[in-house]
Scaffold this motif. Structure first.
Motif, PDB file in Angstrom:
ATOM      1  N   GLU A 393       0.830  -1.205   0.000  1.00 31.54           N
ATOM      2  CA  GLU A 393       0.000   0.000   0.000  1.00 31.54           C
ATOM      3  C   GLU A 393       0.866   1.257   0.000  1.00 31.54           C
ATOM      4  O   GLU A 393       0.565   2.222  -0.720  1.00 31.54           O
ATOM      5  N   ARG A 394       1.942   1.243   0.769  1.00 31.05           N
ATOM      6  CA  ARG A 394       2.823   2.412   0.802  1.00 31.05           C
ATOM      7  C   ARG A 394       3.544   2.601  -0.531  1.00 31.05           C
ATOM      8  O   ARG A 394       3.635   3.725  -1.043  1.00 31.05           O
ATOM      9  N   PHE A 395       4.047   1.521  -1.084  1.00 25.62           N
ATOM     10  CA  PHE A 395       4.745   1.618  -2.375  1.00 25.62           C
ATOM     11  C   PHE A 395       3.795   2.106  -3.460  1.00 25.62           C
ATOM     12  O   PHE A 395       4.167   2.929  -4.306  1.00 25.62           O
ATOM     13  N   ARG A 396       2.562   1.580  -3.445  1.00 28.11           N
ATOM     14  CA  ARG A 396       1.597   1.957  -4.477  1.00 28.11           C
ATOM     15  C   ARG A 396       1.295   3.457  -4.404  1.00 28.11           C
ATOM     16  O   ARG A 396       1.081   4.106  -5.438  1.00 28.11           O
ATOM     17  N   ALA A 397       1.268   3.996  -3.191  1.00 27.15           N
ATOM     18  CA  ALA A 397       0.975   5.422  -3.025  1.00 27.15           C
ATOM     19  C   ALA A 397       2.122   6.304  -3.496  1.00 27.15           C
ATOM     20  O   ALA A 397       1.924   7.505  -3.739  1.00 27.15           O
ATOM     21  N   SER A 400       3.650   7.103  -9.636  1.00 27.98           N
ATOM     22  CA  SER A 400       2.711   7.828 -10.486  1.00 27.98           C
ATOM     23  C   SER A 400       1.906   6.835 -11.318  1.00 27.98           C
ATOM     24  O   SER A 400       2.290   5.664 -11.453  1.00 27.98           O
ATOM     25  N   PRO A 401       0.785   7.283 -11.913  1.00 27.21           N
ATOM     26  CA  PRO A 401      -0.025   6.369 -12.736  1.00 27.21           C
ATOM     27  C   PRO A 401       0.730   5.787 -13.926  1.00 27.21           C
ATOM     28  O   PRO A 401       0.344   4.736 -14.442  1.00 27.21           O
ATOM     29  N   ASP A 402       1.771   6.480 -14.373  1.00 29.83           N
ATOM     30  CA  ASP A 402       2.524   5.998 -15.533  1.00 29.83           C
ATOM     31  C   ASP A 402       3.532   4.912 -15.169  1.00 29.83           C
ATOM     32  O   ASP A 402       4.085   4.267 -16.069  1.00 29.83           O
ATOM     33  N   ASP A 403       3.809   4.738 -13.881  1.00 33.96           N
ATOM     34  CA  ASP A 403       4.781   3.734 -13.453  1.00 33.96           C
ATOM     35  C   ASP A 403       4.074   2.408 -13.164  1.00 33.96           C
ATOM     36  O   ASP A 403       2.848   2.342 -13.058  1.00 33.96           O
ATOM     37  N   LEU A 404       4.857   1.364 -13.048  1.00 28.08           N
ATOM     38  CA  LEU A 404       4.300   0.034 -12.818  1.00 28.08           C
ATOM     39  C   LEU A 404       5.026  -0.626 -11.653  1.00 28.08           C
ATOM     40  O   LEU A 404       6.246  -0.791 -11.681  1.00 28.08           O
ATOM     41  N   LEU A 405       4.239  -0.989 -10.619  1.00 25.83           N
ATOM     42  CA  LEU A 405       4.776  -1.666  -9.446  1.00 25.83           C
ATOM     43  C   LEU A 405       4.300  -3.110  -9.463  1.00 25.83           C
ATOM     44  O   LEU A 405       3.116  -3.391  -9.630  1.00 25.83           O
ATOM     45  N   VAL A 406       5.227  -4.043  -9.270  1.00 22.43           N
ATOM     46  CA  VAL A 406       4.935  -5.468  -9.354  1.00 22.43           C
ATOM     47  C   VAL A 406       5.531  -6.179  -8.146  1.00 22.43           C
ATOM     48  O   VAL A 406       6.663  -5.873  -7.744  1.00 22.43           O
ATOM     49  N   ARG A 407       4.741  -7.097  -7.566  1.00 22.88           N
ATOM     50  CA  ARG A 407       5.341  -7.982  -6.580  1.00 22.88           C
ATOM     51  C   ARG A 407       5.930  -9.161  -7.349  1.00 22.88           C
ATOM     52  O   ARG A 407       5.211  -9.983  -7.906  1.00 22.88           O
ATOM     53  N   HIS A 408       7.257  -9.241  -7.341  1.00 17.75           N
ATOM     54  CA  HIS A 408       7.949 -10.219  -8.159  1.00 17.75           C
ATOM     55  C   HIS A 408       7.947 -11.589  -7.505  1.00 17.75           C
ATOM     56  O   HIS A 408       8.073 -12.610  -8.176  1.00 17.75           O
ATOM     57  N   GLY A 409       7.781 -11.611  -6.196  1.00 22.68           N
ATOM     58  CA  GLY A 409       7.775 -12.879  -5.470  1.00 22.68           C
ATOM     59  C   GLY A 409       8.413 -12.713  -4.109  1.00 22.68           C
ATOM     60  O   GLY A 409       9.377 -11.963  -3.953  1.00 22.68           O
ATOM     61  N   GLY A 410       7.875 -13.405  -3.101  1.00 20.40           N
ATOM     62  CA  GLY A 410       8.455 -13.337  -1.759  1.00 20.40           C
ATOM     63  C   GLY A 410       8.478 -11.910  -1.248  1.00 20.40           C
ATOM     64  O   GLY A 410       7.454 -11.228  -1.177  1.00 20.40           O
ATOM     65  N   LEU A 435      11.948   5.358   3.194  1.00 22.55           N
ATOM     66  CA  LEU A 435      11.065   5.892   4.232  1.00 22.55           C
ATOM     67  C   LEU A 435       9.843   4.988   4.426  1.00 22.55           C
ATOM     68  O   LEU A 435       9.363   4.810   5.553  1.00 22.55           O
ATOM     69  N   ALA A 436       9.358   4.414   3.316  1.00 23.84           N
ATOM     70  CA  ALA A 436       8.187   3.539   3.405  1.00 23.84           C
ATOM     71  C   ALA A 436       8.483   2.273   4.190  1.00 23.84           C
ATOM     72  O   ALA A 436       7.566   1.656   4.750  1.00 23.84           O
ATOM     73  N   CYS A 437       9.737   1.861   4.234  1.00 21.55           N
ATOM     74  CA  CYS A 437      10.119   0.635   4.939  1.00 21.55           C
ATOM     75  C   CYS A 437      10.333   0.854   6.431  1.00 21.55           C
ATOM     76  O   CYS A 437      10.661  -0.097   7.151  1.00 21.55           O
ATOM     77  N   GLU A 438      10.168   2.069   6.897  1.00 21.36           N
ATOM     78  CA  GLU A 438      10.399   2.362   8.307  1.00 21.36           C
ATOM     79  C   GLU A 438       9.078   2.413   9.077  1.00 21.36           C
ATOM     80  O   GLU A 438       8.036   2.781   8.539  1.00 21.36           O
ATOM     81  N   ASP A 439       9.182   2.025  10.335  1.00 25.62           N
ATOM     82  CA  ASP A 439       8.083   2.178  11.295  1.00 25.62           C
ATOM     83  C   ASP A 439       6.767   1.580  10.790  1.00 25.62           C
ATOM     84  O   ASP A 439       5.735   2.246  10.686  1.00 25.62           O
ATOM     85  N   ILE A 440       6.818   0.296  10.491  1.00 35.14           N
ATOM     86  CA  ILE A 440       5.609  -0.415  10.073  1.00 35.14           C
ATOM     87  C   ILE A 440       5.005  -1.058  11.317  1.00 35.14           C
ATOM     88  O   ILE A 440       5.597  -1.950  11.919  1.00 35.14           O
ATOM     89  N   GLU A 441       3.821  -0.613  11.708  1.00 34.04           N
ATOM     90  CA  GLU A 441       3.181  -1.095  12.929  1.00 34.04           C
ATOM     91  C   GLU A 441       2.203  -2.216  12.596  1.00 34.04           C
ATOM     92  O   GLU A 441       1.292  -2.044  11.791  1.00 34.04           O
ATOM     93  N   VAL A 442       2.428  -3.351  13.238  1.00 35.14           N
ATOM     94  CA  VAL A 442       1.552  -4.505  13.060  1.00 35.14           C
ATOM     95  C   VAL A 442       1.348  -5.149  14.421  1.00 35.14           C
ATOM     96  O   VAL A 442       2.316  -5.525  15.083  1.00 35.14           O
ATOM     97  N   GLN A 443       0.099  -5.250  14.850  1.00 41.44           N
ATOM     98  CA  GLN A 443      -0.258  -5.888  16.125  1.00 41.44           C
ATOM     99  C   GLN A 443       0.544  -5.310  17.292  1.00 41.44           C
ATOM    100  O   GLN A 443       1.076  -6.040  18.128  1.00 41.44           O
ATOM    101  N   GLY A 444       0.648  -4.001  17.309  1.00 41.16           N
ATOM    102  CA  GLY A 444       1.310  -3.337  18.424  1.00 41.16           C
ATOM    103  C   GLY A 444       2.819  -3.357  18.366  1.00 41.16           C
ATOM    104  O   GLY A 444       3.472  -2.865  19.289  1.00 41.16           O
TER     105      GLY A 444
END
Length: 756
Positions: A393-397, A400-410, A435-444
């Motif tokens: 979700e962070r990467f997608r945000a 731009s609409p012209d770029d392409l984001l893909v989960r390549h695996g794992g 910056l998107a990879c920092e401070d990811i809160e999951v289950q506290g």
């Protein structure tokens, strides 16, 4: 059936065509049945009309023939009044007979029934409507029908010449058939309906004797049928029968279809000719009525078919929509990652050709999370999945609409990036990714996995997807060496990449093939006495030769082989050191390097303690060496495992201290027994004041935390003396010994014992 499954509308088309064919078949059958039904009724009614009318005429002719000669002779010889006899004849059937009269050859009325009496009796030779039939009657021996006329009622006159024994005409006996009598034959005779007409047409002068479709038609008798209309009718009959002669002799009549000019349109008719009385009995049904009847039935058929086809259309549309939705869902599932909903590798393959065709230059960024496997192993895959969803979700945000984001695996993502200034776009997006990879809160809990990014550009580093992925993958592995950084592909990196691929390929099964062995480097105290050894793994590949640990250990970690290799190191080290201690009778410490992936393995601590016990070694003689970077990745998880081990008596040693970023902040969390000064500081402890201060600071920290200090990489006497003077406890390096095999370590220990 396979084709029908592929295209549901083909099946609908087949059903639609079948329905139309069925509708046409039913309609044709119904039309034929309708025509046959009315045709049969028409034929039966026509035969009835013809038979009844002919019988009346024959009865009329018989009466005239039998009584006419006697009455005329009596009238001529003595003027005897014959009116009563005429009245009695009419009384036989007043519904049919309208009256009788005796006519002289000169056309004068000699006698008549009382109902026909009139002060102004006409001469039949002088009246135009009677002259022709009167003259014709005196020329033939059969009864002749006259023109229908009104006076004072509508009648059909029938005349028959009466001859004496010498063949002389005595006169003409006339009888009139009543058309207007409602109870008579013509009043009772039925038709099929207003659409059905009966016509009696006299052929000699083309006058109509009778015409009605239930009620009689108005003024039908006043004008003869036009030559054109009459000839058209005769042509129709001749065509239907084969010839006009055949038509006049057809016992069952002539069946025909013709177009009329009197407003009735097309009619279906039956015509029967009476050669004795020279008339056509014509029965005609308007085809428009049949068509209306048919259309009424057809409308019902059509409504049923339309209702059925509409129902089928709705059903097939629903099926088609459902199939399309399922197909779209399957296509989406085939082209998108089910976890993050991002496009997957299949989508990338299909879209890449469009990028190739439409863009002159673009970048492919290969993003690999740095510490994700440790998170999965430590906290479970469900936790890792939630982190991936958040990152997606962070990467997608970010893009731009012209770029392409893909989960390549794992834990790998691929980003196709375009823009006028690729260098600037790459710098901006990589910073945002970090910056998107920092401070990811999951289950506290908060996670900062970090990412390594490899970049390759089209077309410089590859003209197809495979080449670009390979180039970016090479750059990513280069970035992975120091982690959480970005690296642009350079051609010279390809050699290292290929070498790493060889290592990964050949390392698999190396333990089973006996290519992996253990060496041990002695650790001594300030007096030179043996304190312990560090277990160092060595790989001698038949294909690659000697491969340094710093080359194949990272590959083993990244390729998922570190646990197998780690178990081999622990098993082999414990076994060999236990044997050496038994042979020498000396106890000393064994330091074993462990990876974060090993620590994340389920029940690692329990298994290690069992193996130590099985080999007869004491826990206090085992030290686990961990690196500072390992701690930074997952300090809470690592600390809990190390605490369990330390409480069991296993010593914990912190390797490469001072080379990381958070050394001082993590010391208070760790159950440390030893800190190792990195070789990079020891190398310059004599000639670099900064290195010297760093060494003294590390020793001071150790004293404050009550842990022993061991210096690595001691190669000269000067370094040793300086470190001793600074308060270092233990030493390791080439000054004392290079790494030794188990056999040479045994010899080293024995020689050291002899010197002491």
């Amino acid at each position: 059936m396979t084709l029908l499954k592929k295209n549901i509308w083909l099946l609908f088309t087949v059903l639609l065509i079948s329905g139309v064919v069925l509708l046409v078949s039913l309609s044709v059958t119904r039309w034929r049945g309708l025509v046959e039904h009315y045709g049969y009724n028409q034929y039966a009614l026509t035969q009835h009309w013809y038979g009844s009318f002919s019988a009346i005429l024959e009865q009329q002719e018989g009466i005239i023939t039998l009584l006419g000669e006697d009455l005329l002779l009596r009238q001529r010889k003595n003027g005897q009044l014959v009116q009563p006899e005429l009245n009695s004849i009419m009384a036989l059937n007043p519904e049919v007979f309208a009256g009788f009269a005796l006519i002289s050859p000169a056309g004068e009325v000699l006698a008549l029934t009382s109902n026909l009496e009139s002060p102004d009796l006409p001469n039949l030779l002088q009246l135009p409507q009677t002259r022709d039939s009167f003259l014709y009657a005196m020329k033939t021996d059969k009864m002749v029908l006259g023109r229908t006329y009104f006076g004072p009622r509508l009648v059909i006159p029938a005349r028959k010449a009466i001859y004496d024994d010498q063949g002389q005409v005595l006169g003409v006996m006339t009888g009139a058939l009543n058309l207007s009598k409602t109870g008579g034959f013509f009043g009772r005779s039925q038709v099929l309906g207003p659409f059905h007409s009966i016509t009696v047409l006299r052929t000699r002068d083309q006058y109509i004797q009778y015409a009605g479709n239930g009620p009689m038609l108005d003024d039908f008798y006043k004008q003869p049928l036009s030559d054109e209309a009459y000839q058209g009718l005769m042509d129709t009959l001749a065509t239907a029968a084969g010839s006009l002669e055949a038509a006049t002799t057809a016992a069952d009549g002539v069946h025909y279809i013709r177009d009329t000019t009197d407003g009735r349109g097309t009619v279906r008719g039956i015509a029967i000719y009476s050669p004795r009385y020279e008339f056509w009995l014509i029965s005609e049904i308007e085809e428009s009525y049949l068509l209306k009847q048919f259309l009424h039935v057809f409308a019902g058929y059509l409504m049923i078919m339309l209702a059925f086809q509409t129902g089928m259309y709705v059903l097939f549309r629903f099926i088609d929509r459902t199939q399309k939705e399922q197909r779209s869902l399957l296509e989406f599932q085939a082209r998108h990652d089910p976890l993050t909903q991002l496009p997957n590798r299949n989508y990338l393959l299909s879209e890449f050709s469009r990028w190739q065709q439409n863009k002159d230059r673009f970048s492919l960024l290969f993003v690999d999370l740095d510490n994700f496997k440790g998170i999965n192993d430590s906290f479970g895959h469900s936790m890792g999945d939630r982190i991936l969803v958040t990152l997606a979700e962070r990467f997608r945000a970010l893009i731009s609409p012209d770029d392409l984001l893909v989960r390549h695996g794992g834990d790998e993502f691929v980003l196709l990036l375009c823009g006028e200034s690729l260098e600037n776009e790459e710098n901006v997006i990589t910073q945002k990714l970090y910056l998107a990879c920092e401070d990811i809160e999951v289950q506290g809990m908060t996670f900062s996995p970090g990412a390594s990014v490899g970049i390759a550009r089209f077309p410089e580093h590859g003209r197809n997807l495979e080449e670009l992925l390979r180039s970016s993958d090479i750059a990513m592995y280069e970035a992975k060496k120091s982690r959480n950084r970005v690296c642009m592909f350079q051609p010279e990196l390809e050699g290292d990449y290929l070498y790493r691929m060889q290592i990964e390929h050949l390392l698999r099964g190396a333990c089973r093939r006996g290519e992996i062995c253990m060496n041990y480097q002695p650790q001594v105290d300030a007096s030179g006495g043996l304190w312990g050894v560090e277990a160092l793994v060595r790989w001698h590949s038949p294909e690659l030769g000697f491969v340094p640990p710093d080359k194949f250990i990272p590959v083993a970690e990244q390729a998922g082989m570190i646990n197998e290799l780690g178990h081999f190191i622990i098993d082999e080290s414990l076994r060999q050191i236990a044997e050496i201690q038994q042979q020498t009778g000396q106890s000393f410490s064994l330091s074993i390097n462990v990876s974060v992936l090993q620590l994340a393995e389920a029940e690692f601590s329990r298994i290690l303690l069992e193996k130590i016990s099985q080999n007869g070694l004491g826990n206090v003689h085992i030290a686990l060496e961990i690196t500072e970077n390992l701690l930074i990745e997952d300090i809470d998880r690592v600390c809990s495992i190390l605490t369990v081990m330390n409480d069991a008596g296993v010593r914990i040693s912190l390797d490469d201290f001072g080379t990381g970023y958070s050394s001082l902040s993590i010391l208070r969390y760790l159950p440390l027994d030893e800190i190792k000064i990195d070789k990079s500081f020891v190398d310059h402890v004599i000639d670099d004041e900064t290195a010297m201060r760093m060494v003294k600071n590390i020793i001071a920290i150790g004293r404050n935390y009550d842990v022993t200090i061991l210096a690595e990489g001691v190669e000269t006497r000067q370094q040793f003396d300086c470190l001793v003077e600074s308060g270092c406890d233990f030493f390791q390096g080439y000054l004392f010994s290079r790494p030794l095999s188990a056999e040479h370590l045994l010899q080293y220990i024995r020689k050291t014992a002899e010197r002491q």
